[in-house]
Motif scaffolding. Structure first.
Motif, PDB file in Angstrom:
ATOM      1  N   HIS A 175     -13.560 -13.048  27.780  1.00 56.03           N
ATOM      2  CA  HIS A 175     -14.323 -11.898  28.280  1.00 56.03           C
ATOM      3  C   HIS A 175     -13.560 -11.216  29.406  1.00 56.03           C
ATOM      4  N   HIS A 189     -17.547  -3.892  28.927  1.00 55.79           N
ATOM      5  CA  HIS A 189     -17.278  -5.310  28.702  1.00 55.79           C
ATOM      6  C   HIS A 189     -16.522  -5.489  27.387  1.00 55.79           C
ATOM      7  N   ALA A 201     -15.398  -8.471  24.774  1.00 53.65           N
ATOM      8  CA  ALA A 201     -15.752  -9.852  24.432  1.00 53.65           C
ATOM      9  C   ALA A 201     -14.895 -10.346  23.268  1.00 53.65           C
TER      10      ALA A 201
END
Length: 87
Positions: free
Chosen positions: A50, A14, A16
């Motif tokens: 994101h 991920h 961010a």
């Protein structure tokens, strides 16, 4: 229910706090381009900061254990970081 999904297809990295419009480049430790992701949310929205990577290379192979670098490039800045994948 993720019970029957292929494990290599549900793992993700991920990213961010991204700029709304940027490119994410992922490189191996040797400097080979592993994957390029286009992050394009100019109008904002819930996903505008994101994004995820499914750990699949640009050659549609799963990545191997190792150290990787990421580069996030936007019109205003460039950010570089690294991460480790252990299988």
């Amino acid at each position: 229910d993720d019970t029957y999904k292929i494990p290599d297809r549900i793992r993700r990295i991920h990213f961010a706090n991204l700029p709304r419009v940027c490119k994410i480049y992922i490189y191996s430790l040797d400097g080979d381009l592993v994957r390029e992701l286009d992050h394009n949310y100019p109008d904002g929205g819930p996903q505008s900061m994101h994004d995820t990577w499914d750990l699949i290379t640009r050659n549609t192979q799963r990545v191997v254990t190792g150290i990787y670098y990421f580069v996030v490039e936007s019109s205003t800045r460039t950010q570089i970081g690294k991460f480790v994948i252990i299988r």
